[in-house]
Design a protein around this motif. Structure first.
Motif, short mmCIF file in Angstrom:
data_model
loop_
_atom_site.label_atom_id
_atom_site.label_comp_id
_atom_site.label_asym_id
_atom_site.label_seq_id
_atom_site.Cartn_x
_atom_site.Cartn_y
_atom_site.Cartn_z
N CYS A 1 47.22 97.75 2.02
CA CYS A 1 47.32 98.03 3.45
C CYS A 1 45.92 98.31 4.00
N ASP B 1 55.93 91.57 6.71
CA ASP B 1 57.14 91.20 7.46
C ASP B 1 57.32 89.69 7.57
N ASN C 1 50.72 103.21 4.69
CA ASN C 1 51.93 102.48 4.30
C ASN C 1 52.09 101.24 5.16
N CYS C 2 52.57 100.17 4.56
CA CYS C 2 52.79 98.93 5.31
C CYS C 2 53.76 98.05 4.53
N ASP C 3 54.33 97.11 5.25
CA ASP C 3 55.21 96.11 4.64
C ASP C 3 54.81 94.75 5.15
#
Length: 404
Positions: free
Chosen positions: A182, A166, A162-164
């Motif tokens: 990701c 930013d 999981n990642c966002d």
């Protein structure tokens, strides 16, 4: 044959002539329909950097991607590097810009193009048919939790987790992404081609956290060729030269009339107390360095992010023992024109031409000055010097000498 077709053929013919004349040295401007291929046949890489990172670290990240794209072009890979605009940097506290700033505000983009196939983002905007700029795939790079698994550092990557993202897409609200991926990543930047090859039809590929991939060519001739291509905007150079001429009576590349100091404070004074001296310790070290180098020098130029109260104390204590202390203080019009980034570059240029330079340990601002001085031809003994803590160990700075 239509008039439009004749014009297009003329432009193409002109590009062929220019390419032959340059013998492959450099890349044509996208606005000139690029000699290296039509826009429709080009593919593009763009990257972003961890938001808290500063201007000078970002310059190094650019070099990693520029070298990667330059070498790819030599192997007939039809990719260009989009220069990510400068926007909302943490250290730009005086003149935060409400809109993204192009690289041409700070660098000579024509010089950059001579080393690598680069293009400003606004140039790409002017070429796409839609008002929306769509990135085919955004790879969000992440560090592995343990860089030395089993005691060994090795190149590796894996998709998943999981990642966002930013970032803010540099303040633009017309940028979208088809797919976000990701990726845990470790190692050399050239391994990014392995990721890119998974989706060969992608035209626009973006990498978030571009600071994670490492140099392939650090310290080599290729590294220094790229670094030498990063010439500053002429307005910044002329402003710095005017200051040096007026205050230090020097009109040559290598000056003998002043010493320069990069005195990093703020976050370093808080988080790296073991690496930086007190005001009193700074004064003592500068005085000793000048006496050992050339006791006839009385002019000191200081580049610093210190609070005004600290700078006033430093100036007074140096003045009390006979020195003339100088800071570059931009006028309001210069600050509006150059922004904090440009003012910092002017500081660096002035520091770069001094007879002797003292920097701050492990500061990227200092690193960039040391690189400029290597390019200018200063003796290493006048360049790789640092301010030491008042007490304890003082590790000598690394010496990365130029390779021509």
């Amino acid at each position: 044959m239509s008039i439009k077709m004749i014009i297009n053929l003329s432009i193409l013919f002109l590009c062929v002539i220019l390419t032959s004349a340059e013998k492959g040295d450099g890349y044509c401007d996208l606005k000139e329909k690029t000699c290296d291929g039509d826009f429709l046949n080009e593919k593009f890489i763009i990257y972003d950097v961890n938001p808290p990172e500063g201007f000078n670290l970002r310059r190094d990240v650019y070099m990693r991607f520029a070298i990667m794209l330059s070498e790819a072009r030599q192997h007939h890979k039809n990719w260009m590097l989009i220069l990510p605009p400068w926007y909302s940097l943490y250290h730009w506290q005086t003149t935060q810009s409400d809109f993204p700033l192009p690289w041409s505000n700070f660098f000579d983009v024509k010089s950059l193009k001579k080393f690598a196939p680069v293009v400003e983002l606004h140039e790409v905007f002017s070429k796409i048919e839609s008002n929306i700029f769509t990135i085919d795939r955004l790879y969000v790079l992440q560090n592995y939790p343990d860089a030395f698994e089993n005691g060994e550092f090795r190149d590796k990557w894996e998709i998943g987790g999981n990642c966002d993202y930013d970032g803010t897409f540099w303040g633009y609200n017309n940028v979208t992404v088809k797919e976000t991926v990701c990726v845990k990543y470790q190692g050399r930047i050239s391994n990014l081609w392995e990721l890119i090859s998974l989706n060969p039809t992608d035209k626009f590929v973006m990498f978030a956290h571009g600071e994670i991939p490492l140099h392939d060519q650090y310290g080599t001739k290729t590294f220094w060729d790229c670094r030498k291509s990063m010439k500053f905007n002429k307005n910044l150079i002329n402003t710095a030269k005017k200051y040096i001429s007026e205050y230090f009576n020097c009109n040559s590349k290598i000056c003998t009339t002043y010493v320069s100091v990069h005195w990093r404070r703020r976050d370093f004074a808080r988080s790296r107390k073991k690496d930086v001296p007190s005001i009193k310790g700074t004064v003592k070290q500068i005085d000793n360095a000048i006496k050992n180098y050339n006791p006839q020098i009385v002019n000191i130029f200081i580049a610093s992010d210190g609070q005004n109260s600290e700078l006033i104390k430093l100036e007074k204590q140096l003045s009390d023992i006979g020195y003339k202390v100088h800071f570059y203080l931009p006028t309001q019009s210069e600050l509006d024109k150059f922004k904090d980034g440009g003012v910092a570059i002017i500081d660096q240029i002035i520091c770069s031409h001094a007879a002797y330079f003292i920097g701050t340990y492990e500061s990227t601002f200092t690193f960039r000055i040391q690189e400029e001085r290597e390019i200018l031809g200063f003796e290493s003994s006048t360049t790789f010097n640092r301010l030491c803590p008042d007490k304890g160990r003082c590790e000598a700075p690394s010496k990365w000498k130029i390779v021509n």
